[in-house]
Design a protein around this motif. Structure first.
Motif, PDB file in Angstrom:
ATOM      1  N   MET A   1       0.398  -6.325   4.578  1.00  0.00           N
ATOM      2  CA  MET A   1      -0.136  -6.856   3.325  1.00  0.00           C
ATOM      3  C   MET A   1       0.983  -7.517   2.510  1.00  0.00           C
ATOM      4  O   MET A   1       1.959  -6.867   2.158  1.00  0.00           O
ATOM      5  N   GLU A   2       0.835  -8.831   2.233  1.00  0.00           N
ATOM      6  CA  GLU A   2       1.856  -9.542   1.456  1.00  0.00           C
ATOM      7  C   GLU A   2       1.761  -9.166  -0.021  1.00  0.00           C
ATOM      8  O   GLU A   2       0.676  -8.895  -0.531  1.00  0.00           O
ATOM      9  N   THR A   3       2.889  -9.116  -0.710  1.00  0.00           N
ATOM     10  CA  THR A   3       2.869  -9.004  -2.170  1.00  0.00           C
ATOM     11  C   THR A   3       3.703 -10.143  -2.737  1.00  0.00           C
ATOM     12  O   THR A   3       4.619 -10.635  -2.086  1.00  0.00           O
ATOM     13  N   PHE A  75      -2.053  -3.470  -7.882  1.00  0.00           N
ATOM     14  CA  PHE A  75      -1.948  -2.136  -7.279  1.00  0.00           C
ATOM     15  C   PHE A  75      -2.689  -2.142  -5.953  1.00  0.00           C
ATOM     16  O   PHE A  75      -3.837  -2.564  -5.877  1.00  0.00           O
ATOM     17  N   ALA A  76      -2.039  -1.700  -4.908  1.00  0.00           N
ATOM     18  CA  ALA A  76      -2.697  -1.556  -3.611  1.00  0.00           C
ATOM     19  C   ALA A  76      -1.983  -0.478  -2.825  1.00  0.00           C
ATOM     20  O   ALA A  76      -0.758  -0.354  -2.887  1.00  0.00           O
ATOM     21  N   VAL A  77      -2.761   0.339  -2.122  1.00  0.00           N
ATOM     22  CA  VAL A  77      -2.181   1.407  -1.309  1.00  0.00           C
ATOM     23  C   VAL A  77      -2.448   1.083   0.156  1.00  0.00           C
ATOM     24  O   VAL A  77      -3.582   1.226   0.623  1.00  0.00           O
ATOM     25  N   PRO A  78      -1.429   0.606   0.883  1.00  0.00           N
ATOM     26  CA  PRO A  78      -1.657   0.186   2.267  1.00  0.00           C
ATOM     27  C   PRO A  78      -1.510   1.319   3.283  1.00  0.00           C
ATOM     28  O   PRO A  78      -1.273   1.057   4.460  1.00  0.00           O
ATOM     29  N   VAL A  79      -1.631   2.579   2.823  1.00  0.00           N
ATOM     30  CA  VAL A  79      -1.509   3.708   3.757  1.00  0.00           C
ATOM     31  C   VAL A  79      -2.745   4.604   3.650  1.00  0.00           C
ATOM     32  O   VAL A  79      -3.512   4.518   2.696  1.00  0.00           O
ATOM     33  N   THR A  81      -5.053   8.227   3.443  1.00  0.00           N
ATOM     34  CA  THR A  81      -5.044   9.423   2.599  1.00  0.00           C
ATOM     35  C   THR A  81      -4.139  10.493   3.209  1.00  0.00           C
ATOM     36  O   THR A  81      -3.398  11.178   2.507  1.00  0.00           O
ATOM     37  N   ALA A  83      -1.465   9.953   4.916  1.00  0.00           N
ATOM     38  CA  ALA A  83      -0.075   9.568   4.627  1.00  0.00           C
ATOM     39  C   ALA A  83       0.288   9.890   3.176  1.00  0.00           C
ATOM     40  O   ALA A  83       1.421  10.298   2.887  1.00  0.00           O
ATOM     41  N   LEU A  84      -0.664   9.721   2.258  1.00  0.00           N
ATOM     42  CA  LEU A  84      -0.400  10.042   0.841  1.00  0.00           C
ATOM     43  C   LEU A  84      -0.115  11.534   0.672  1.00  0.00           C
ATOM     44  O   LEU A  84       0.802  11.923  -0.068  1.00  0.00           O
ATOM     45  N   VAL A 132      10.093   3.362   6.925  1.00  0.00           N
ATOM     46  CA  VAL A 132       9.138   2.245   6.876  1.00  0.00           C
ATOM     47  C   VAL A 132       9.187   1.456   8.189  1.00  0.00           C
ATOM     48  O   VAL A 132       8.146   1.076   8.734  1.00  0.00           O
ATOM     49  N   VAL A 135       7.426   3.700  10.846  1.00  0.00           N
ATOM     50  CA  VAL A 135       5.979   3.806  10.616  1.00  0.00           C
ATOM     51  C   VAL A 135       5.278   2.483  10.920  1.00  0.00           C
ATOM     52  O   VAL A 135       4.259   2.446  11.606  1.00  0.00           O
ATOM     53  N   ARG A 136       5.844   1.378  10.439  1.00  0.00           N
ATOM     54  CA  ARG A 136       5.144   0.091  10.569  1.00  0.00           C
ATOM     55  C   ARG A 136       5.350  -0.585  11.917  1.00  0.00           C
ATOM     56  O   ARG A 136       4.431  -1.192  12.451  1.00  0.00           O
ATOM     57  N   ILE A 142       0.417   4.933   9.797  1.00  0.00           N
ATOM     58  CA  ILE A 142      -0.190   6.274   9.835  1.00  0.00           C
ATOM     59  C   ILE A 142      -1.135   6.432   8.655  1.00  0.00           C
ATOM     60  O   ILE A 142      -1.055   5.700   7.704  1.00  0.00           O
TER      61      ILE A 142
END
Lengths: 142, 144
Positions: A1-3, A75-79, A81, A83-84, A132, A135-136, A142
């Motif tokens: 996901m680009e920011t 705001f965006a969460v690319p992982v 629940t 992983a959180l 990172v 994971v990526r 994950i």
């Protein structure tokens, strides 16, 4: 996901963080480290918990007011629940034993040239880069 | 007065975190993803915060022997670099890389009202409680 690359907003935000750290030292004589401030309001409460609770309340309310006033905070969460929860547990354990996080070590401690904070900041930044990447690009998320 | 002051300073901190992008896990993780969708914005956050704090602390410590609303400056004096500091910091980095939130980013992010932040913060508080319990039981003899 680009920011979107936001150098000016990020610099402005950083200056405000530094201003808050300076004011907390000038008025309260305390390090603006989120780990330490937060730990003091988790039971058993520290004896000086009221100012800590007030700082935390301000830190939570202000972004809400900013949005009510018409501001936008991307705001965006690319992982997941999972992983959180996993990440949250590990962060909590890590900052307790490491005695600080990005704000306490990375900003306040580094600004004082504390050897402990410089060490901590190098270690956690490297660990985050490696995590990172793994994971990526190794696990595929994950 | 002390409460009001801490509330206002917390607000400045919270707005700073929010507009900087530190409260946005997608942006934070992209900073660390040089091999992928890299977003270098967070260098500006760290740089701005660090330079401002370094100058601010110099002015404060140069001008005053004590803070305005309290008895004394409480600043860590230890210079000991031990396994606890390094191991804890390494763990923190692993967790930050998995979730994309650090404590200073997550607390202000609560104010944005997304459920993911509440999940992360609950887990993080759980982690602190677990660590504190370990400290008071198993690790007690080792660390005073």
């Amino acid at each position: 996901m680009e920011t979107e690359f936001t150098p000016l907003l990020s610099l402005g935000g950083g200056v405000l963080i530094g201003l808050a750290a300076t004011l907390l030292m000038a008025f309260h004589g305390r390090i603006a480290g989120m780990t330490g401030i937060l730990a003091g309001v988790i039971p058993p409460l520290s004896s000086d918990w009221p100012w800590r609770a007030a700082f935390l309340a301000g830190a939570i309310v202000a972004p809400a007011l900013y949005i009510v006033a018409g501001g936008e905070i991307p705001f965006a969460v690319p992982v997941s629940t999972f992983a959180l929860i996993l990440g949250g547990l590990i962060v909590g354990i890590g900052v307790f034993f490491g005695s600080g996080c990005t704000s306490g070590h990375g900003v306040c401690g580094m600004a004082r040239l504390s050897p402990r904070s410089i060490t901590a900041t190098i270690v956690f930044m490297l660990a985050t880069f490696v995590t990172v990447f793994v994971v990526r690009h190794v696990l595929g998320g994950i | 007065m002390r409460i009001f002051s801490a509330l206002l300073i917390g607000m400045i901190f919270g707005v700073g975190i929010a507009i900087s992008g530190m409260a946005n896990p997608a942006k934070v993780l992209n900073f660390f993803d040089i091999a992928g969708t890299w977003d270098p914005s967070l260098i500006f956050v760290m740089g701005g915060a660090l330079v401002t704090t370094a100058i601010g602390y110099r002015l404060v410590f140069g001008a005053r022997a004590a803070p305005l609303l309290d008895k004394s400056f409480i600043v860590p004096t230890s210079k000991v670099i031990d396994a606890r500091l390094v191991g804890g910091s390494a763990l923190f980095g692993v967790g930050w890389g998995i979730a994309g939130f650090c404590p200073g980013g997550a607390i202000p992010a609560l104010g944005l009202g997304y459920s993911q932040t509440f999940i992360f913060v609950a887990a993080m508080i759980g982690g602190i409680v677990i660590a504190r319990t370990l400290q008071m039981t198993i690790l007690k003899p080792a660390a005073a």
